[in-house]
Design a protein around this motif. Structure first.
Motif, PDB file in Angstrom:
ATOM      1  N   ASN A 150     117.690  23.239  21.341  1.00 21.15           N
ATOM      2  CA  ASN A 150     116.430  23.802  21.818  1.00 21.15           C
ATOM      3  C   ASN A 150     116.522  25.269  22.264  1.00 21.15           C
ATOM      4  OD1 ASN A 150     114.905  21.436  21.387  1.00 21.15           O
ATOM      5  ND2 ASN A 150     115.813  20.559  23.239  1.00 21.15           N
ATOM      6  N   SER A 151     117.614  25.939  21.980  1.00 25.44           N
ATOM      7  CA  SER A 151     117.718  27.359  22.340  1.00 25.44           C
ATOM      8  C   SER A 151     117.320  28.220  21.137  1.00 25.44           C
ATOM      9  CB  SER A 151     119.145  27.703  22.785  1.00 25.44           C
ATOM     10  OG  SER A 151     120.041  27.562  21.706  1.00 25.44           O
ATOM     11  N   THR A 152     117.127  29.479  21.376  1.00 29.31           N
ATOM     12  CA  THR A 152     116.784  30.410  20.303  1.00 29.31           C
ATOM     13  C   THR A 152     117.719  31.619  20.373  1.00 29.31           C
ATOM     14  OG1 THR A 152     115.193  31.614  21.666  1.00 29.31           O
ATOM     15  CG2 THR A 152     114.331  29.791  20.358  1.00 29.31           C
ATOM     16  N   PHE A 153     117.804  32.322  19.286  1.00 29.21           N
ATOM     17  CA  PHE A 153     118.531  33.587  19.273  1.00 29.21           C
ATOM     18  C   PHE A 153     117.834  34.516  18.289  1.00 29.21           C
ATOM     19  CE2 PHE A 153     120.551  31.225  15.865  1.00 29.21           C
ATOM     20  CZ  PHE A 153     120.770  32.170  14.885  1.00 29.21           C
ATOM     21  N   ASN A 154     118.062  35.790  18.458  1.00 29.97           N
ATOM     22  CA  ASN A 154     117.475  36.804  17.577  1.00 29.97           C
ATOM     23  C   ASN A 154     118.559  37.473  16.746  1.00 29.97           C
ATOM     24  OD1 ASN A 154     114.867  36.455  18.561  1.00 29.97           O
ATOM     25  ND2 ASN A 154     115.125  38.007  20.123  1.00 29.97           N
ATOM     26  N   ILE A 155     118.197  37.799  15.522  1.00 30.20           N
ATOM     27  CA  ILE A 155     119.031  38.630  14.660  1.00 30.20           C
ATOM     28  C   ILE A 155     118.251  39.927  14.473  1.00 30.20           C
ATOM     29  CG2 ILE A 155     120.108  38.915  12.413  1.00 30.20           C
ATOM     30  CD1 ILE A 155     120.038  35.836  12.142  1.00 30.20           C
ATOM     31  N   SER A 156     118.768  40.996  15.001  1.00 40.07           N
ATOM     32  CA  SER A 156     118.100  42.288  14.922  1.00 40.07           C
ATOM     33  C   SER A 156     118.774  43.134  13.847  1.00 40.07           C
ATOM     34  CB  SER A 156     118.196  42.986  16.278  1.00 40.07           C
ATOM     35  OG  SER A 156     117.710  44.292  16.186  1.00 40.07           O
ATOM     36  N   VAL A 157     117.976  43.701  12.951  1.00 36.14           N
ATOM     37  CA  VAL A 157     118.494  44.567  11.898  1.00 36.14           C
ATOM     38  C   VAL A 157     117.864  45.946  12.068  1.00 36.14           C
ATOM     39  CG1 VAL A 157     118.697  44.939   9.414  1.00 36.14           C
ATOM     40  CG2 VAL A 157     118.745  42.616  10.328  1.00 36.14           C
ATOM     41  N   GLU A 158     118.704  46.961  12.064  1.00 37.94           N
ATOM     42  CA  GLU A 158     118.232  48.345  12.193  1.00 37.94           C
ATOM     43  C   GLU A 158     118.801  49.132  11.019  1.00 37.94           C
ATOM     44  OE1 GLU A 158     119.877  51.493  15.147  1.00 37.94           O
ATOM     45  OE2 GLU A 158     118.208  50.466  16.134  1.00 37.94           O
ATOM     46  N   ALA A 159     117.947  49.823  10.273  1.00 36.07           N
ATOM     47  CA  ALA A 159     118.393  50.619   9.127  1.00 36.07           C
ATOM     48  C   ALA A 159     118.084  52.085   9.377  1.00 36.07           C
ATOM     49  CB  ALA A 159     117.693  50.149   7.856  1.00 36.07           C
ATOM     50  N   GLU A 160     118.984  52.952   8.944  1.00 36.72           N
ATOM     51  CA  GLU A 160     118.832  54.391   9.128  1.00 36.72           C
ATOM     52  C   GLU A 160     119.164  55.103   7.817  1.00 36.72           C
ATOM     53  OE1 GLU A 160     120.231  54.283  13.793  1.00 36.72           O
ATOM     54  OE2 GLU A 160     121.541  55.225  12.321  1.00 36.72           O
ATOM     55  N   ALA A 161     118.517  56.239   7.605  1.00 33.11           N
ATOM     56  CA  ALA A 161     118.740  57.014   6.375  1.00 33.11           C
ATOM     57  C   ALA A 161     118.925  58.478   6.731  1.00 33.11           C
ATOM     58  CB  ALA A 161     117.542  56.867   5.442  1.00 33.11           C
ATOM     59  N   ILE A 162     119.709  59.160   5.898  1.00 31.73           N
ATOM     60  CA  ILE A 162     119.903  60.599   6.053  1.00 31.73           C
ATOM     61  C   ILE A 162     119.937  61.222   4.659  1.00 31.73           C
ATOM     62  CG2 ILE A 162     122.432  60.555   6.067  1.00 31.73           C
ATOM     63  CD1 ILE A 162     122.173  62.665   8.412  1.00 31.73           C
ATOM     64  N   GLN A 163     119.445  62.434   4.554  1.00 30.78           N
ATOM     65  CA  GLN A 163     119.390  63.123   3.267  1.00 30.78           C
ATOM     66  C   GLN A 163     120.772  63.183   2.625  1.00 30.78           C
ATOM     67  OE1 GLN A 163     118.125  66.925   4.808  1.00 30.78           O
ATOM     68  NE2 GLN A 163     120.124  67.822   4.407  1.00 30.78           N
ATOM     69  N   SER A 164     120.805  63.149   1.305  1.00 32.24           N
ATOM     70  CA  SER A 164     122.084  63.257   0.609  1.00 32.24           C
ATOM     71  C   SER A 164     122.447  64.718   0.329  1.00 32.24           C
ATOM     72  CB  SER A 164     122.040  62.471  -0.701  1.00 32.24           C
ATOM     73  OG  SER A 164     121.038  63.005  -1.556  1.00 32.24           O
ATOM     74  N   ASP A 165     121.441  65.561   0.135  1.00 33.16           N
ATOM     75  CA  ASP A 165     121.707  66.978  -0.141  1.00 33.16           C
ATOM     76  C   ASP A 165     122.306  67.649   1.084  1.00 33.16           C
ATOM     77  OD1 ASP A 165     120.653  66.760  -2.681  1.00 33.16           O
ATOM     78  OD2 ASP A 165     118.660  67.444  -2.091  1.00 33.16           O
ATOM     79  N   ASN A 166     123.362  68.406   0.855  1.00 35.80           N
ATOM     80  CA  ASN A 166     124.003  69.211   1.895  1.00 35.80           C
ATOM     81  C   ASN A 166     124.525  68.384   3.067  1.00 35.80           C
ATOM     82  OD1 ASN A 166     123.248  71.572   0.422  1.00 35.80           O
ATOM     83  ND2 ASN A 166     121.201  71.331   1.282  1.00 35.80           N
ATOM     84  N   PHE A 167     124.767  67.108   2.847  1.00 38.55           N
ATOM     85  CA  PHE A 167     125.299  66.259   3.909  1.00 38.55           C
ATOM     86  C   PHE A 167     126.632  65.687   3.454  1.00 38.55           C
ATOM     87  CE2 PHE A 167     125.766  62.085   5.996  1.00 38.55           C
ATOM     88  CZ  PHE A 167     125.805  62.512   7.310  1.00 38.55           C
TER      89      PHE A 167
END
Length: 190
Positions: A150-167
């Motif tokens: 009867n318990s619950t849990f969360n799965i949190s997903v965080e996505a990030e992006a950065i430019q490919s040019d000059n990086f």
């Protein structure tokens, strides 16, 4: 005419000619101007999952009546909706005390690398409109006992992006993106 007078007349005519020609040349000048327009591109991503009805939605999923040993179908999918190619990284977190760990995810390690900073880094460039999936399922350990009933849990997903040019990033570093601050697209799924 004497020589002095002739020299004065020639000098006067020459000076008048120079003044007239100089004045005339001033009338034949022109000026041009060009304005350069610089338009910045953008990096923008969307984080979605496939819901029961088959549609992709930005909200997380809700699973009910899960039992130990179950496999949950979950596919956080990141789409590059910006104008520029980019690199992607993602972080997965679980509610504190949850029996689920990163090893319970089926992340394709040929495409993603888990770094010491806790992020999965996608190994390839992500072009405009490309979609990449972090994982497709979560395995619930069989060892979870009655204390989880009867318990619950969360799965949190965080996505990030950065430019490919000059990086440039360093795969051998503990923080491959060099501690760059990124604005993230985030959702929490239960």
């Amino acid at each position: 005419m004497n020589k002095k007078k002739l020299t004065s007349i020639i000098t006067a005519v020459t000076l008048c000619s120079i003044i007239v020609v100089g004045g005339t040349l001033a009338w034949f000048t022109d000026k041009g101007e060009a304005t350069n327009v610089v338009t910045f591109g953008n990096v923008n991503i969307k984080l979605e999952e496939t819901h029961e009805d088959g549609t992709m939605k930005e909200e997380g999923l809700i699973f009910k009546d899960i039992t130990p040993g179950s496999v949950i179908k979950k596919d956080p999918t990141i789409t590059n909706i910006g104008k520029n190619d980019c690199y992607i990284r993602a972080k997965v977190a679980f509610t504190e005390g949850a029996a689920i760990k990163l090893e319970n995810l089926d992340v394709d390690t040929s495409k993603w690398k888990l770094s010491k900073d806790g992020y999965y880094y996608y190994k390839e460039l992500v072009s405009k409109n490309d979609k990449i999936t972090l994982f497709n399922e979560v395995g619930i350990p069989s060892s979870i006992g009655n204390s989880a009933a009867n318990s619950t849990f969360n799965i949190s997903v965080e996505a990030e992006a950065i430019q490919s040019d000059n990086f440039k990033f360093d795969w051998n570093s503990e923080t491959p993106w060099g501690g760059t601050t990124i604005n993230a697209e985030t959702y929490v799924g239960s």
